[in-house]
Scaffold this motif. Structure first.
Motif, PDB file in Angstrom:
ATOM      1  N   ASN A 144      43.953  46.388  13.108  1.00  0.00           N
ATOM      2  CA  ASN A 144      44.521  46.533  11.755  1.00  0.00           C
ATOM      3  C   ASN A 144      43.573  46.019  10.676  1.00  0.00           C
ATOM      4  N   THR A 145      42.296  46.289  10.851  1.00  0.00           N
ATOM      5  CA  THR A 145      41.276  45.721   9.974  1.00  0.00           C
ATOM      6  C   THR A 145      40.310  46.793   9.479  1.00  0.00           C
ATOM      7  N   VAL A 146      39.957  46.674   8.207  1.00  0.00           N
ATOM      8  CA  VAL A 146      38.976  47.546   7.568  1.00  0.00           C
ATOM      9  C   VAL A 146      37.764  46.691   7.196  1.00  0.00           C
ATOM     10  N   PHE A 147      36.591  47.283   7.302  1.00  0.00           N
ATOM     11  CA  PHE A 147      35.360  46.569   7.009  1.00  0.00           C
ATOM     12  C   PHE A 147      34.570  47.285   5.921  1.00  0.00           C
ATOM     13  N   LEU A 148      33.743  46.523   5.224  1.00  0.00           N
ATOM     14  CA  LEU A 148      32.788  47.104   4.283  1.00  0.00           C
ATOM     15  C   LEU A 148      31.450  46.426   4.514  1.00  0.00           C
ATOM     16  N   GLN A 149      30.515  47.176   5.065  1.00  0.00           N
ATOM     17  CA  GLN A 149      29.157  46.673   5.260  1.00  0.00           C
ATOM     18  C   GLN A 149      28.338  47.034   4.033  1.00  0.00           C
ATOM     19  N   MET A 150      27.717  46.036   3.442  1.00  0.00           N
ATOM     20  CA  MET A 150      26.955  46.236   2.216  1.00  0.00           C
ATOM     21  C   MET A 150      25.511  45.796   2.449  1.00  0.00           C
ATOM     22  N   ILE A 151      24.581  46.652   2.096  1.00  0.00           N
ATOM     23  CA  ILE A 151      23.158  46.311   2.187  1.00  0.00           C
ATOM     24  C   ILE A 151      22.505  46.560   0.838  1.00  0.00           C
ATOM     25  N   MET A 152      21.264  46.078   0.688  1.00  0.00           N
ATOM     26  CA  MET A 152      20.503  46.261  -0.557  1.00  0.00           C
ATOM     27  C   MET A 152      21.358  45.923  -1.767  1.00  0.00           C
ATOM     28  N   LEU A 153      22.005  44.784  -1.720  1.00  0.00           N
ATOM     29  CA  LEU A 153      22.911  44.396  -2.797  1.00  0.00           C
ATOM     30  C   LEU A 153      22.166  44.147  -4.095  1.00  0.00           C
ATOM     31  N   LYS A 154      22.846  44.493  -5.186  1.00  0.00           N
ATOM     32  CA  LYS A 154      22.285  44.362  -6.520  1.00  0.00           C
ATOM     33  C   LYS A 154      23.167  43.434  -7.345  1.00  0.00           C
ATOM     34  N   PRO A 155      22.645  42.817  -8.389  1.00  0.00           N
ATOM     35  CA  PRO A 155      23.485  41.963  -9.241  1.00  0.00           C
ATOM     36  C   PRO A 155      24.714  42.700  -9.779  1.00  0.00           C
ATOM     37  N   GLU A 156      24.588  43.992 -10.021  1.00  0.00           N
ATOM     38  CA  GLU A 156      25.730  44.751 -10.541  1.00  0.00           C
ATOM     39  C   GLU A 156      26.820  45.000  -9.498  1.00  0.00           C
ATOM     40  N   ASP A 157      26.579  44.605  -8.251  1.00  0.00           N
ATOM     41  CA  ASP A 157      27.613  44.675  -7.224  1.00  0.00           C
ATOM     42  C   ASP A 157      28.531  43.451  -7.271  1.00  0.00           C
ATOM     43  N   LEU A 210      32.319  42.571   4.515  1.00  0.00           N
ATOM     44  CA  LEU A 210      33.660  42.175   4.142  1.00  0.00           C
ATOM     45  C   LEU A 210      34.658  42.685   5.175  1.00  0.00           C
ATOM     46  N   SER A 211      35.741  41.926   5.332  1.00  0.00           N
ATOM     47  CA  SER A 211      36.822  42.334   6.227  1.00  0.00           C
ATOM     48  C   SER A 211      38.133  42.334   5.463  1.00  0.00           C
ATOM     49  N   CYS A 212      39.049  43.149   5.906  1.00  0.00           N
ATOM     50  CA  CYS A 212      40.359  43.228   5.271  1.00  0.00           C
ATOM     51  C   CYS A 212      41.391  43.498   6.360  1.00  0.00           C
ATOM     52  N   GLU A 213      42.309  42.572   6.520  1.00  0.00           N
ATOM     53  CA  GLU A 213      43.334  42.721   7.540  1.00  0.00           C
ATOM     54  C   GLU A 213      44.662  43.088   6.900  1.00  0.00           C
ATOM     55  N   LEU A 214      45.310  44.072   7.491  1.00  0.00           N
ATOM     56  CA  LEU A 214      46.613  44.527   7.014  1.00  0.00           C
ATOM     57  C   LEU A 214      47.713  43.932   7.874  1.00  0.00           C
ATOM     58  N   SER A 215      48.737  43.399   7.226  1.00  0.00           N
ATOM     59  CA  SER A 215      49.904  42.913   7.946  1.00  0.00           C
ATOM     60  C   SER A 215      51.143  43.652   7.464  1.00  0.00           C
ATOM     61  N   GLY A 216      52.123  43.799   8.330  1.00  0.00           N
ATOM     62  CA  GLY A 216      53.372  44.432   7.948  1.00  0.00           C
ATOM     63  C   GLY A 216      53.399  45.940   8.058  1.00  0.00           C
ATOM     64  N   SER A 217      52.316  46.545   8.488  1.00  0.00           N
ATOM     65  CA  SER A 217      52.284  47.996   8.647  1.00  0.00           C
ATOM     66  C   SER A 217      51.175  48.342   9.625  1.00  0.00           C
ATOM     67  N   GLU A 218      51.063  49.593   9.935  1.00  0.00           N
ATOM     68  CA  GLU A 218      50.018  50.055  10.845  1.00  0.00           C
ATOM     69  C   GLU A 218      48.903  50.727  10.063  1.00  0.00           C
ATOM     70  N   LEU A 219      47.694  50.217  10.212  1.00  0.00           N
ATOM     71  CA  LEU A 219      46.563  50.737   9.449  1.00  0.00           C
ATOM     72  C   LEU A 219      46.347  52.223   9.685  1.00  0.00           C
ATOM     73  N   GLU A 220      46.617  52.680  10.889  1.00  0.00           N
ATOM     74  CA  GLU A 220      46.341  54.081  11.237  1.00  0.00           C
ATOM     75  C   GLU A 220      47.185  55.064  10.434  1.00  0.00           C
ATOM     76  N   LEU A 221      48.208  54.576   9.749  1.00  0.00           N
ATOM     77  CA  LEU A 221      49.068  55.458   8.967  1.00  0.00           C
ATOM     78  C   LEU A 221      48.482  55.789   7.599  1.00  0.00           C
ATOM     79  N   TRP A 222      47.455  55.042   7.169  1.00  0.00           N
ATOM     80  CA  TRP A 222      47.023  55.122   5.767  1.00  0.00           C
ATOM     81  C   TRP A 222      45.557  55.452   5.576  1.00  0.00           C
ATOM     82  N   ASN A 223      45.298  56.164   4.465  1.00  0.00           N
ATOM     83  CA  ASN A 223      43.940  56.171   3.921  1.00  0.00           C
ATOM     84  C   ASN A 223      43.738  54.786   3.306  1.00  0.00           C
ATOM     85  N   VAL A 224      42.629  54.144   3.611  1.00  0.00           N
ATOM     86  CA  VAL A 224      42.386  52.801   3.108  1.00  0.00           C
ATOM     87  C   VAL A 224      40.980  52.707   2.518  1.00  0.00           C
TER      88      VAL A 224
END
Length: 121
Positions: free
Chosen positions: A75-88, A18-32
């Motif tokens: 300005n982008t955060v990623f989530l790499q997911m492996i071994m996915l389960k139905p409960e995900d 998954l990818s997530c792009e932030l607009s209107g601010s600087e990603l480096e300023l935040w815990n995300v």
């Protein structure tokens, strides 16, 4: 404003990024972090990455299977997911986060559209 992308239908045991792009601010300023909401359930924290990019917390249910990363230049955060389960299965969102007693908490005042992840055969 965060905008998520990359979800879809995945077979159990499969992977997705998954990818997530932030607009209107600087990603480096935040815990995300990443959050998800399964049908009929409350939204829960999945992972939180400190603004330094060094400190990371994962929910027990995804530890060892999910990995969060960020590219501040894009300005982008990623989530790499492996071994996915139905409960995900659920809608995945990103947002600002803090961690209290190992619990990932959102401090975002609004949410993006999210991206649907469905784990099913």
């Amino acid at each position: 404003q965060f905008v998520e992308s990359g979800g879809g239908l995945v077979q159990p045991g499969g992977s997705s990024r998954l990818s997530c792009e932030l607009s209107g601010s600087e990603l480096e300023l935040w815990n995300v972090g990443w959050f998800r909401q399964a049908p009929g359930k409350e939204r829960e924290g999945v992972s939180c990455n400190s603004r330094s990019g060094i400190g990371t917390t994962y929910a027990a249910s995804v530890k060892g299977r999910f990995a969060i990363s960020r590219d501040n230049a894009k300005n982008t955060v990623f989530l790499q997911m492996i071994m996915l389960k139905p409960e995900d299965t659920g809608v995945y969102y990103c947002g600002r986060c803090v961690v209290e007693n190992d619990i990932i908490i959102s401090i975002s005042t609004s949410w993006g559209p999210g991206t649907q992840v469905t784990v099913s055969s």
